[in-house]
Scaffold this motif. Structure first.
Motif, short mmCIF file in Angstrom:
data_model
loop_
_atom_site.label_atom_id
_atom_site.label_comp_id
_atom_site.label_asym_id
_atom_site.label_seq_id
_atom_site.Cartn_x
_atom_site.Cartn_y
_atom_site.Cartn_z
N LYS A 5 -1.13 -7.86 -8.14
CA LYS A 5 -1.14 -6.42 -8.01
C LYS A 5 0.17 -5.97 -7.37
O LYS A 5 0.63 -6.55 -6.38
CB LYS A 5 -2.33 -6.01 -7.15
N THR A 6 0.80 -4.94 -7.93
CA THR A 6 2.04 -4.44 -7.34
C THR A 6 1.72 -3.69 -6.06
O THR A 6 0.73 -2.96 -5.99
CB THR A 6 2.78 -3.49 -8.31
N PRO A 7 2.54 -3.85 -5.04
CA PRO A 7 2.25 -3.18 -3.78
C PRO A 7 2.48 -1.68 -3.89
O PRO A 7 3.27 -1.20 -4.70
CB PRO A 7 3.24 -3.81 -2.80
N LYS A 8 1.77 -0.93 -3.08
CA LYS A 8 1.97 0.51 -3.02
C LYS A 8 3.18 0.82 -2.14
O LYS A 8 3.76 -0.09 -1.54
CB LYS A 8 0.70 1.18 -2.48
N ARG A 9 3.56 2.07 -2.07
CA ARG A 9 4.79 2.45 -1.38
C ARG A 9 4.81 2.05 0.08
O ARG A 9 5.82 1.57 0.59
CB ARG A 9 5.00 3.96 -1.48
N PRO B 180 3.56 -3.53 3.12
CA PRO B 180 4.71 -4.38 3.43
C PRO B 180 5.27 -5.03 2.17
O PRO B 180 4.54 -5.32 1.23
CB PRO B 180 4.15 -5.43 4.38
N CYS B 181 6.56 -5.24 2.14
CA CYS B 181 7.22 -5.78 0.96
C CYS B 181 6.83 -7.25 0.74
O CYS B 181 6.61 -8.00 1.68
CB CYS B 181 8.73 -5.66 1.11
N SER B 182 6.77 -7.65 -0.53
CA SER B 182 6.35 -9.01 -0.87
C SER B 182 7.47 -10.03 -0.65
O SER B 182 7.22 -11.23 -0.71
CB SER B 182 5.89 -9.06 -2.32
#
Length: 110
Positions: free
Chosen positions: A89-93, A96-98
Motif C-alpha cells: 500500500k502506498t503511504p499517505k501524505r 512516515p516515509c518508507s
C-alpha cells in the motif's frame, strides 16, 4: 403503428450477458471428464510425465509417437499458471516515509 410502443404489449429483451463466450466452464482441463492429451517420444519420457501429472493430481491421455514432435503444452500451461502480483500500500501524505529517513512521505519521496 410501431409494435414497440403498442400499449399493453410485453417485449422481452435479449439478455446479452448470458450469450457468447462461455467463461463459466463446468469441465476443467486435467479432470476425468476432460483429460490432458499429450504426445511424447519415448516410454521413459512417458513415465516421467505420468509421475509429474500424478503428483499434481491431473488426469492425462499420453500417446507415444517416435516420429512426432513432443507436445506437452497443456501440462506446462496448467503447471505454470501466472501468479497475481500484489503491491504494498502506498503511504499517505502524513505517514512516515518508507525509505526510513524519519521524514514525512510528503516531504521526502512524495
Amino acid at each position: 403503428m410501431h409494435d414497440l410502443y403498442y400499449k399493453g404489449r410485453i417485449h422481452t429483451r435479449v439478455n446479452h450477458v448470458k450469450g457468447g463466450y462461455n467463461t463459466d466452464r463446468t469441465v476443467k482441463l486435467g479432470t476425468q471428464e476432460n483429460p490432458l492429451t499429450l504426445v511424447v517420444n519415448s516410454e521413459a519420457r512417458k513415465t516421467e510425465v505420468e509421475e509429474l501429472a500424478e503428483s499434481h493430481q491431473l488426469f492425462t491421455d499420453i500417446s507415444v509417437d517416435t516420429d512426432a514432435q513432443e507436445n506437452i503444452n497443456e501440462l506446462n500451461a496448467i503447471l505454470n499458471k501466472p501468479v497475481t502480483t500484489t503491491f504494498e500500500k502506498t503511504p499517505k501524505r502524513n505517514d512516515p516515509c518508507s525509505c526510513n529517513s524519519g521524514k514525512k512521505y510528503k516531504k521526502c519521496c512524495g
